[in-house]
Structures are given as C-alpha cells and as structure tokens.
Design an enzyme around this catalytic site. Structure first.
Site, PDB file in Angstrom:
ATOM      1  N   CYS A 135       0.826  -1.207   0.000  1.00  0.00           N
ATOM      2  CA  CYS A 135       0.000   0.000   0.000  1.00  0.00           C
ATOM      3  C   CYS A 135       0.865   1.264   0.000  1.00  0.00           C
ATOM      4  CB  CYS A 135      -0.984  -0.020   1.165  1.00  0.00           C
ATOM      5  SG  CYS A 135      -2.042   1.449   1.222  1.00  0.00           S
ATOM      6  N   TYR A 139       1.847   3.566  -3.590  1.00  0.00           N
ATOM      7  CA  TYR A 139       1.434   4.975  -3.618  1.00  0.00           C
ATOM      8  C   TYR A 139       2.644   5.900  -3.688  1.00  0.00           C
ATOM      9  CZ  TYR A 139      -3.583   4.330  -3.033  1.00  0.00           C
ATOM     10  OH  TYR A 139      -4.909   4.019  -3.243  1.00  0.00           O
ATOM     11  N   TYR A 165       1.771  12.028  -1.617  1.00  0.00           N
ATOM     12  CA  TYR A 165       2.358  10.696  -1.658  1.00  0.00           C
ATOM     13  C   TYR A 165       3.846  10.678  -1.999  1.00  0.00           C
ATOM     14  CZ  TYR A 165      -2.147   8.764  -0.668  1.00  0.00           C
ATOM     15  OH  TYR A 165      -3.320   8.447  -0.026  1.00  0.00           O
ATOM     16  N   GLU A 207      -3.841  -4.049  -5.080  1.00  0.00           N
ATOM     17  CA  GLU A 207      -3.701  -2.608  -5.277  1.00  0.00           C
ATOM     18  C   GLU A 207      -4.127  -2.238  -6.699  1.00  0.00           C
ATOM     19  OE1 GLU A 207      -2.965   0.042  -3.431  1.00  0.00           O
ATOM     20  OE2 GLU A 207      -2.885  -1.179  -1.614  1.00  0.00           O
TER      21      GLU A 207
END
Length: 232
Positions: A135, A139, A165, A207
């Site tokens: 995760c 990102y 991010y 994802e």
C-alpha cells in the site's frame, strides 16, 4: 539483493500496470469521472480503517518497544494525515468527505481487507509486514511517477494528492517497513519466506484491482442475480 528488493523485482509488472491504469493516468491528466472518484473514496475510507486495525494486530504480536512505537505512529498518521488526499478528491467532485463514509465495500475492497486480516490474525509479524507494505510502496511510486511525468503545478486539480504521496512521511514508512521485513526475512524459514512473498504479491495485485474497482464502478452482482433468478 535484499528480500524486499527481490519482492519489488518480482512485482515489477504489477507496479507498471498500476502506473498505466486509467485511474492513475487520470490523476496525472487531472481528468477523472466523478463517479469513479466517489467510488474510490467510499471504498478507501473503509480500507484505511481496516489498515489501522491490522497495525493494531501487529502491535499485539510485537515483543520490541521500538516496533510497538512504529506501528502506533503509523496508526496516528493514517488517522490524522491520510485524510488530506481524500479531501483533495472530494473537492474535485464537490462532495463533502463525510458524505462518502460508511458505505458497504465493493467485492475487491472487501477481498483486500479480508486478505490483510487473514495474514494478520493467522500469520507471523513478518507476514503482516509483507501484506501491508504494497500500500505505501505503490502509492509512493505512483507519486514519484506522476511528479516525474506530469510535473504538476499548484493549479493542477490533483496537486495536493500527488504531492502528499511523495512526502517524507510516506517515504519513511515505506523504508521502515522494508527494513523491518528484510530483518525478519534473515531468520525466516523457507516456508515463511514463501508466505511473506505470497502475501506481498497478492497485496500488489489487489492494489491494481482496487484502482480497477473504482474506475469500473464495481458493485456486488445483485442485479445480475435477480435477472438469473427471474429466468429460472
């Protein structure tokens, strides 16, 4: 090559597919269907709640105070900071964030959360690290990719999302998760290493699937089932 370097190498096609996904490309282009953005925020708000739950389970398996502090700090980051990119998306669709919370999970998000919680409850701390790592890592790399290829200015519709991010906290979290997973892998058995790799790769796949879920407005097949039943 470290354990996480090898994982990244093995997941390279998945990362590239994420960069090429139309939702991610739409973030870069500053143009996305508003329904897809709302669908993403609804699901991701619930996903982040589950992510914090998994951090909590990780704390229950820690024997080191430093590890406990790390997971606690990351719960606080998700709780207090990760709402900022959501607010950027909500501003784009002109919908209050509060109006997009508490919705049932679409199938992919539901599966992703159960995948994480299964490894958290049934696996080792190493598996928890592996299941969580994709995760922040994906990102972070999405942010880096968009900064390089789009070079957004403050007037870009998703400037706040993109720049969030690539901030130092996301980088630090990713690097610390990698460091902890590499250290765990040094003494892990071949069987546990396989379990950690499987958890990591599946999270990477999910994802990508999460972006697809949002872009395609994925829902449970209630209407289709009703249609099948009516013809039975």
């Amino acid at each position: 090559m470290s354990f996480t370097d090898q994982l990244r190498h093995d997941a390279k096609p998945i990362f590239q597919a994420i960069f090429n996904h139309p939702f991610v490309k739409g973030i870069g282009e500053g143009d996305l269907p508003k329904e897809a953005v709302a669908h993403y925020v609804k699901a991701n708000a619930e996903y982040l709640h589950a992510f914090m739950n998994v951090y909590g389970i990780a704390i229950s398996k820690c024997s080191d105070r430093e590890d406990i502090a790390f997971f606690k700090e990351n719960i606080e980051f998700v709780l207090n900071s990760e709402i900022h990119p959501h607010h950027n998306l909500c501003a784009y669709i002109e919908t209050p964030y509060e109006d997009l919370q508490g919705y049932p999970l679409p199938p992919t998000a539901d599966h992703y959360i159960k995948h994480m919680k299964t490894h958290a409850h049934e696996g080792t701390l190493g598996e928890i690290l592996a299941v969580l790592l994709p995760c922040p890592w994906t990102y972070l790399e999405i942010g880096d990719y968009l900064m390089e290829h789009v070079q957004p200015t403050p007037d870009h519709p998703f400037y706040e999302w993109i720049t969030f991010y690539v901030n130092d906290e996301i980088k630090a979290t990713t690097n610390q998760l990698r460091k902890k997973l590499d250290a765990w892998a040094e003494t892990a058995s071949p069987r546990e290493k396989k379990a950690m790799k499987d958890a990591f790769i599946k999270s990477c796949q999910l994802e990508w699937a999460f972006w697809e879920m949002a872009y395609r407005l994925e829902t449970w097949p209630t209407s289709s089932l009703k249609e099948v039943t009516s013809h039975a």
